[in-house]
Design a protein around this motif. Sequence first.
Motif, mmCIF file in Angstrom:
data_model
loop_
_atom_site.group_PDB
_atom_site.id
_atom_site.type_symbol
_atom_site.label_atom_id
_atom_site.label_comp_id
_atom_site.label_asym_id
_atom_site.label_seq_id
_atom_site.Cartn_x
_atom_site.Cartn_y
_atom_site.Cartn_z
ATOM 1 N N ARG A 11 52.609 1.939 -23.178
ATOM 2 C CA ARG A 11 53.552 1.790 -22.055
ATOM 3 C C ARG A 11 54.118 0.375 -22.117
ATOM 4 O O ARG A 11 53.464 -0.536 -22.641
ATOM 5 N N LEU B 275 41.861 11.069 -20.349
ATOM 6 C CA LEU B 275 42.215 11.660 -21.637
ATOM 7 C C LEU B 275 43.628 12.222 -21.663
ATOM 8 O O LEU B 275 44.253 12.323 -22.712
ATOM 9 N N ARG C 214 54.225 10.191 -16.868
ATOM 10 C CA ARG C 214 54.287 10.902 -18.159
ATOM 11 C C ARG C 214 52.929 11.476 -18.570
ATOM 12 O O ARG C 214 52.668 11.733 -19.743
ATOM 13 N N CYS D 23 50.112 14.115 -19.368
ATOM 14 C CA CYS D 23 50.249 15.338 -20.173
ATOM 15 C C CYS D 23 50.622 16.530 -19.282
ATOM 16 O O CYS D 23 49.875 16.893 -18.383
HETATM 17 C C1 HEM Z 1 42.731 18.860 -24.513
HETATM 18 C C2 HEM Z 1 44.028 19.010 -24.699
HETATM 19 C C3 HEM Z 1 45.082 17.947 -24.525
HETATM 20 C C4 HEM Z 1 44.975 16.580 -24.500
HETATM 21 C C5 HEM Z 1 43.731 15.754 -24.671
HETATM 22 C C6 HEM Z 1 46.309 16.035 -24.291
HETATM 23 C C7 HEM Z 1 46.602 14.679 -24.166
HETATM 24 C C8 HEM Z 1 47.867 14.173 -23.955
HETATM 25 C C9 HEM Z 1 48.177 12.770 -23.770
HETATM 26 C C10 HEM Z 1 47.190 11.622 -23.781
HETATM 27 C C11 HEM Z 1 49.512 12.665 -23.593
HETATM 28 C C12 HEM Z 1 50.292 11.370 -23.348
HETATM 29 C C13 HEM Z 1 50.324 11.128 -21.864
HETATM 30 C C14 HEM Z 1 50.827 9.774 -21.530
HETATM 31 O O1 HEM Z 1 51.785 9.301 -22.161
HETATM 32 O O2 HEM Z 1 50.271 9.168 -20.611
HETATM 33 C C15 HEM Z 1 50.066 13.991 -23.678
HETATM 34 C C16 HEM Z 1 51.403 14.267 -23.581
HETATM 35 C C17 HEM Z 1 51.923 15.530 -23.736
HETATM 36 N N1 HEM Z 1 51.217 16.724 -23.826
HETATM 37 FE FE1 HEM Z 1 49.198 16.901 -23.898
HETATM 38 N N2 HEM Z 1 47.185 17.067 -24.211
HETATM 39 C C18 HEM Z 1 46.491 18.260 -24.341
HETATM 40 C C19 HEM Z 1 46.992 19.535 -24.293
HETATM 41 C C20 HEM Z 1 48.337 19.842 -24.201
HETATM 42 C C21 HEM Z 1 48.883 21.177 -24.170
HETATM 43 C C22 HEM Z 1 48.036 22.469 -24.210
HETATM 44 C C23 HEM Z 1 50.242 21.046 -24.113
HETATM 45 C C24 HEM Z 1 51.322 22.105 -24.045
HETATM 46 C C25 HEM Z 1 51.190 23.334 -24.434
HETATM 47 C C26 HEM Z 1 50.552 19.629 -24.088
HETATM 48 C C27 HEM Z 1 51.823 19.098 -24.040
HETATM 49 C C28 HEM Z 1 52.121 17.756 -23.941
HETATM 50 C C29 HEM Z 1 53.470 17.223 -23.935
HETATM 51 C C30 HEM Z 1 54.784 18.035 -24.063
HETATM 52 C C31 HEM Z 1 53.347 15.827 -23.793
HETATM 53 C C32 HEM Z 1 54.472 14.784 -23.740
HETATM 54 C C33 HEM Z 1 54.806 14.459 -22.300
HETATM 55 C C34 HEM Z 1 55.842 13.357 -22.215
HETATM 56 O O3 HEM Z 1 56.186 12.770 -23.226
HETATM 57 O O4 HEM Z 1 56.307 13.078 -21.101
HETATM 58 N N3 HEM Z 1 49.371 18.924 -24.135
HETATM 59 N N4 HEM Z 1 49.048 14.891 -23.881
#
Ligand code: HEM
Length: 529
Positions: free
Chosen positions: A340, A439, A445, A447
């Motif tokens: 960030r 996590l 932003r 997840c």
């Molecule tokens: C245990 C499973 C998961 C973990 C540990 C995880 C973790 C994360 C983290 C750390 C971020 C960044 C958040 C931030 O910038 O503060 C993120 C972003 C994101 N995640 Fe996950 N995630 C998981 C599962 C999923 C699933 C199942 C999906 C969709 C089907 C998903 C879609 C996204 C998307 C689209 C972003 C980008 C959001 C943005 O840029 O604004 N995630 N995730």
Amino acid sequence: MNDEKLTLNDIKLLMVDFMFAGIDTTSATLHWVMLYLCNNPHVQKRAQAEADRLVTTHGRLPCFEDMDAMPYTRAIIKEATRIRPVGPLGLPRQTIEEDTVAGYYIPKDAQVIYNTVGIHEGLYPEDTEMFKPERWLAANFNDSGNGPILPAAGSGRRRGSDLKTMAEDGAAPSSAPDEAGHRLDLLDGIYLFGQGRRLCPGERVGHGVHSSAYLRELEAIIKGDLAKGRDPRTDRELCYAEELLLTMNDEKLTLNDIKLLMVDFMFAGIDTTSATLHWVMLYLCNNPHVQKRAQAEADRLVTTHGRLPCFEDMDAMPYTRAIIKEATRIRPVGPLGLPRQTIEEDTVAGYYIPKDAQVIYNTVGIHEGLYPEDTEMFKPERWLAANFNDSGNGPILPAAGSGRRRGSDLKTMAEDGAAPSSAPDEAGHRLDLLDGIYLFGQGRRLCPGVHLALREMFILVSRLMACVTLDSALHPGKPFSDEAQFGLTALPKEKVLVTATERDPAMREMLNMEKRQVMKRRVSLSVHT
Ligand code: HEM
């Protein structure tokens, strides 16, 4: 920095980028190199002979200047990147004009992703699984077109015969490129480093197409339904893509936006969720008493409802949820948050943070700080409401979305084993996956997939516990090592191979019944479409 108009902050961001992009990728490739060297003693022998020749000639160990003089060593590295590209898919690109590739129409502004594994396999279809560094020696390319058709680094496709350019393996060392100016280098034919202008700057490289045919087919079905005055939602359960297609006009989404969303979900949701499930399995095997308690919770539900757990049972199974949550605490698969930029200066824990600084939160560190006295113990019961009380028992937990509040505020969920309830408590709080867990990121932003991820994991863990007992397949009755191996996601160092022993044949019958019902629904759906 003055000539290049760089700020000190730009330089810092570059350093961080290099660290993020350069360490895991190179070390993972070296893992494969080591593996194939061990598996192929004849390759080691030939590489050693090449190194020996160099040492004898120069009376010193190889150094960077010897790259051109050691084609076989380079060919080993290149063959490892071909056979096991550590980035199986390239990074997305957006097309700036329409085109047709291999018979597929690609519209302008489409997101395309090249399939590195697929391209590499296509190079040597006859023996793609053989580790053969000698493929990459100039001696094996000739003007009759011997060798695969290789795309050149940075510029279109050219025949392997053009690449007959390097010093022969074992020939006199020469650092000069051949008379045609070509070099059979790491990038020729290898897509692991990307392609084009945004080629990996640590090395330089593709294409591959994210097919949109499926999405267009779905769109035609939805439009067909709507044209007949039928709302597809009343007939069947829609998938996420169909929901988006239905609302695309109201939401001002194009077909391309929907495609991008699907790709984002695939990239962001698969590895993260599956890595977390690896940890859940590991800790379940290592803690038979935890399995027993989760099985008892599942059994209570099965007895009450006469069916296996389903999504609606999330609130009624706090211990199962606590297992998932404790796994995300103890081994967060993303050890660091995403960067960030600060919008104003501040002081945090005595450290001055200037405006416009890049900050990264240390998820592992924060999670360890929650339970310093026994952070390495896997204790799902930490996350049960019964263990929070008004005297401040329990850690200080940052609440999802709003500042910090005492654990005592979180004494909100139905007690473990208490009557199922899907309603939040009177204060509107829920001891859910996000409370105290970093996590999934934080703030605006955060997840967006967290709820889907939790549900996927919940359904798997609750049903596994209802049906089977897990144990290590490698060393039954003994725990797996819970050491993490850091990569893009932090996976267990030891392979989590498990055996699943059936608990009760009645559960198998319930599963079979469900399977028959799903198959019936599928048949009626295909008749409908
Ligand atoms: C245990 C499973 C998961 C973990 C540990 C995880 C973790 C994360 C983290 C750390 C971020 C960044 C958040 C931030 O910038 O503060 C993120 C972003 C994101 N995640 Fe996950 N995630 C998981 C599962 C999923 C699933 C199942 C999906 C969709 C089907 C998903 C879609 C996204 C998307 C689209 C972003 C980008 C959001 C943005 O840029 O604004 N995630 N995730």
